[in-house]
Structures are given as C-alpha cells and as structure tokens.
Scaffold this active site. Structure first.
Site, PDB file in Angstrom:
ATOM      1  N   ASP A   1       0.865  -1.182   0.000  1.00 58.72           N
ATOM      2  CA  ASP A   1       0.000   0.000   0.000  1.00 58.72           C
ATOM      3  C   ASP A   1       0.894   1.222   0.000  1.00 58.72           C
ATOM      4  O   ASP A   1       1.852   1.306   0.781  1.00 58.72           O
ATOM      5  CB  ASP A   1      -0.930   0.019   1.217  1.00 58.72           C
ATOM      6  CG  ASP A   1      -2.138   0.915   0.979  1.00 58.72           C
ATOM      7  OD1 ASP A   1      -3.239   0.376   0.770  1.00 58.72           O
ATOM      8  OD2 ASP A   1      -1.971   2.153   0.995  1.00 58.72           O
TER       9      ASP A   1
ATOM     10  N   ILE B   1       3.267   0.588  -7.280  1.00 63.70           N
ATOM     11  CA  ILE B   1       3.210  -0.537  -8.208  1.00 63.70           C
ATOM     12  C   ILE B   1       2.828  -0.114  -9.623  1.00 63.70           C
ATOM     13  O   ILE B   1       2.804  -0.949 -10.533  1.00 63.70           O
ATOM     14  CB  ILE B   1       2.260  -1.646  -7.690  1.00 63.70           C
ATOM     15  CG1 ILE B   1       0.919  -1.068  -7.187  1.00 63.70           C
ATOM     16  CG2 ILE B   1       2.949  -2.410  -6.572  1.00 63.70           C
ATOM     17  CD1 ILE B   1      -0.073  -0.743  -8.218  1.00 63.70           C
TER      18      ILE B   1
ATOM     19  N   TYR C   1     -12.618   5.935 -14.548  1.00 63.64           N
ATOM     20  CA  TYR C   1     -12.645   4.706 -13.751  1.00 63.64           C
ATOM     21  C   TYR C   1     -13.266   3.553 -14.542  1.00 63.64           C
ATOM     22  O   TYR C   1     -12.738   2.436 -14.561  1.00 63.64           O
ATOM     23  CB  TYR C   1     -13.422   4.976 -12.471  1.00 63.64           C
ATOM     24  CG  TYR C   1     -13.601   3.800 -11.540  1.00 63.64           C
ATOM     25  CD1 TYR C   1     -12.552   3.352 -10.746  1.00 63.64           C
ATOM     26  CD2 TYR C   1     -14.836   3.167 -11.429  1.00 63.64           C
ATOM     27  CE1 TYR C   1     -12.722   2.285  -9.866  1.00 63.64           C
ATOM     28  CE2 TYR C   1     -15.020   2.109 -10.558  1.00 63.64           C
ATOM     29  CZ  TYR C   1     -13.958   1.672  -9.780  1.00 63.64           C
ATOM     30  OH  TYR C   1     -14.140   0.614  -8.916  1.00 63.64           O
TER      31      TYR C   1
ATOM     32  N   LYS D   1     -11.389   0.095 -15.604  1.00 65.20           N
ATOM     33  CA  LYS D   1     -11.884  -1.194 -15.118  1.00 65.20           C
ATOM     34  C   LYS D   1     -12.295  -2.108 -16.271  1.00 65.20           C
ATOM     35  O   LYS D   1     -12.168  -3.340 -16.174  1.00 65.20           O
ATOM     36  CB  LYS D   1     -13.055  -0.967 -14.158  1.00 65.20           C
ATOM     37  CG  LYS D   1     -12.643  -0.373 -12.816  1.00 65.20           C
ATOM     38  CD  LYS D   1     -11.618  -1.237 -12.110  1.00 65.20           C
ATOM     39  CE  LYS D   1     -11.402  -0.821 -10.657  1.00 65.20           C
ATOM     40  NZ  LYS D   1     -10.369  -1.656  -9.986  1.00 65.20           N
TER      41      LYS D   1
ATOM     42  N   THR E   1     -16.169   0.679   1.089  1.00 66.86           N
ATOM     43  CA  THR E   1     -14.771   1.043   1.270  1.00 66.86           C
ATOM     44  C   THR E   1     -14.671   2.558   1.245  1.00 66.86           C
ATOM     45  O   THR E   1     -15.686   3.256   1.143  1.00 66.86           O
ATOM     46  CB  THR E   1     -13.895   0.451   0.152  1.00 66.86           C
ATOM     47  OG1 THR E   1     -14.231   1.109  -1.090  1.00 66.86           O
ATOM     48  CG2 THR E   1     -14.115  -1.051   0.000  1.00 66.86           C
TER      49      THR E   1
END
Length: 308
Positions: free
Chosen positions: A40, A80, A177, A181, A211
């Site tokens: 993270d 990442i 987004y 995705k 979340t």
C-alpha cells in the site's frame, strides 16, 4: 487442523492492501495459512499522499495485525504503477519467503467527474493506478513464473484482478474509472490465454462493498438487526478471492465474477447476437434498416450505473 487451511504455505502479494477490500483480502489469506506481502502506497482517496509516516503506514498496520494473530506478513510501500515499484514488490516476496504463488491486484482510487469536466490529469491518474497498476505487477510476477516453468518447476500460480460493475456496464460520472476497469477485464482475458501454459491462472472480480471509495454509496447499508449480517462489508468479497488464489481453483481461468454480500455471479461477456449478411456491400440506408431490425431482436443492454 492448520494443514487443512486452503492456502497453507502459499505466498500471496496483495496491492492496495492497507485498507478496505485489500485489507480484508490480506487478513482472509493469512487466516487460511498464506504468508502475505501487504502493499500500500499510503495515499488519499484521490491518489495524493496522505502523509502517513512509514512505521505507522496502512500497509505496516495490516502486516502487524496479521503477525499479532500468529500469521506471517511484511509491508511494502512501493508504487506498483512504476516498473521499479512493481519489480520490487515481486522481489520482496521472493527475497523474504523464497517463492510467490498468488498475486491479487487491488490498488486504486477515484477522481470522479462528468466527461465534460474531466481533466487530462484526472484521466491519466486513474488509468495509471488501475490499469498500469495491474499490468506491471502482473508482468513481473508472470516473468518469474515463466522462468520457474522453464527451469522445470511449473508453479500453481494464481492472479486475481479487480474490475468493477462500472467496467462492465459503465457508470455516470466515472468515465476514467469505468474505462480503466473495462481495460482490466480485457487484460485478464489476454493474460489467462497467454499464461496458462506456464501454470498461471488469471481471473477477475467485480466487487461491491463499503470502502473509502464507496462509503457514501453504501453509508446507510449496515448490518441487518435480525441476522447481524452486514451485506456491504468488504470481508464478504474475500472468500471468493481466497479460493481463486488457492490451488483449489484448478481449471478456472479467464473468468469474471461479480460478488457482493452473499451473492456470486459468473459474468458472461460479449457474445454474438442477432446477425444478418447481405453478401454484398450495404448502402448506408440499407445498413441502418438492417441494424434496426437486428436491434429489435437483440437483448437490451444493461443499464449504466447512475443513468435514468
């Protein structure tokens, strides 16, 4: 009893595992015997640094939570979506535990805007973390597993990618987004086809849970008073992710699963519908008339999230 745990001895790397779904996945894998690399970057909801000090970073806290429960885990704070960060994430697993078995790509954030208000920077930032942030860890993990296969050690390797209903149907105000995705679904299909020869299975989930990214959407969805079941808890998604990342899921690859609460759905992608063939070139008017006839026979598309 421990010998029967689903992921006993496996080494699992999870990106974006400091909070939300990633944290739930990390704890669930550890409970099933996996050694976990908790990645993270420690950023805000919009992708900007949140200023959390490294010793108390989200990744470090989750790793410590796993160790406190008797499991094994290390924290990784690299980006990442960079070659260096993705490569160092895979090296962290290999250097610490000597192996890598499962990669769960989960990291992401939001910068929602209607299309006419969407800046290039907001587009690039979201596509970068979601799509490049899936591609680079997958590339480096796959390179390791391919080398293992060529050395005569074919792995039982698993990759679980994270798409979204927005990537399958679209979502108003989330063009960046949704596009990212959707790209993850296509990447999953290609990776599953290319990498199966190396013992690598690649699947994707389209989860719905409470979340940081969805807390306003699901703020009022809490545990049912009669059963205590919180339908939107991120922990509801993790069991399928653990199974897909284990050896138990042999033969399951190139699939997308929608999962939320107690529901799991196998999503079925684009397939040929009604068709016609003139056997010669259409005129524009003819092509339009043919298209309207075909549309009248076709199944209607799913409704874009947020549309009326």
């Amino acid at each position: 009893m421990n010998a029967q745990r689903l992921c006993e001895g496996r080494v699992v790397v999870i990106t974006g595992a400091g909070r939300g779904l990633g944290r739930a996945h990390a704890l669930a894998y550890a409970a099933e015997g996996a050694r976990v690399v908790v990645n993270d970057l420690g950023i805000g909801l919009d992708g900007t640094p949140d200023g959390a000090p490294a010793p108390d970073s989200p990744a470090a806290r989750v790793a410590e939570e796993i160790r406190a429960a008797g499991g094994e885990a290390i924290a990784h704070g690299g980006d990442i979506a960079t070659t260096e960060g993705a490569a160092s994430l895979i090296r962290a697993a290999l250097d610490t535990y000597g192996r890598l078995d499962t990669l769960v790509n989960n990291a992401g954030f939001l910068r929602d805007r209607m299309l006419v208000n969407l800046d290039e920077d907001d587009w690039d930032a979201v596509v970068r973390v979601h799509l490049r942030g899936h591609f680079l860890p997958l590339k480096h993990a796959a390179a390791h597993w391919r080398a293992e296969t060529k050395a005569g050690r074919t792995p039982v390797a698993r990759v679980v990618n994270t798409s979204s209903g927005a990537g399958l149907l679209g979502s108003v105000g989330q063009g960046n987004y949704s596009a990212a995705k959707a790209g993850i679904v296509a990447l999953t299909l290609v990776a599953a086809a290319e990498l199966q020869r190396y013992g690598i299975q690649v699947n994707a989930i389209a989860p719905a849970a409470r979340t940081r990214m969805t807390e306003s959407t699901f703020a009022e969805t809490m545990a049912a008073p009669d059963t205590g079941f919180d339908a939107m808890a991120p922990e509801n998604v993790s069991p399928l992710v653990v199974w897909l990342g284990s050896a138990a899921g042999t033969g399951v690859t190139g699939r997308v699963f929608e999962t939320e609460a107690g529901r799991i759905t196998v999503m079925e992608g684009w397939r040929p519908g009604p068709t016609t063939n003139k056997g010669a070139r259409w005129t524009p008017t003819e092509a339009g008339e043919a298209a309207r006839k075909l549309l009248a026979e076709a199944q209607p598309p799913g409704q874009v999230y947020g549309s009326s």
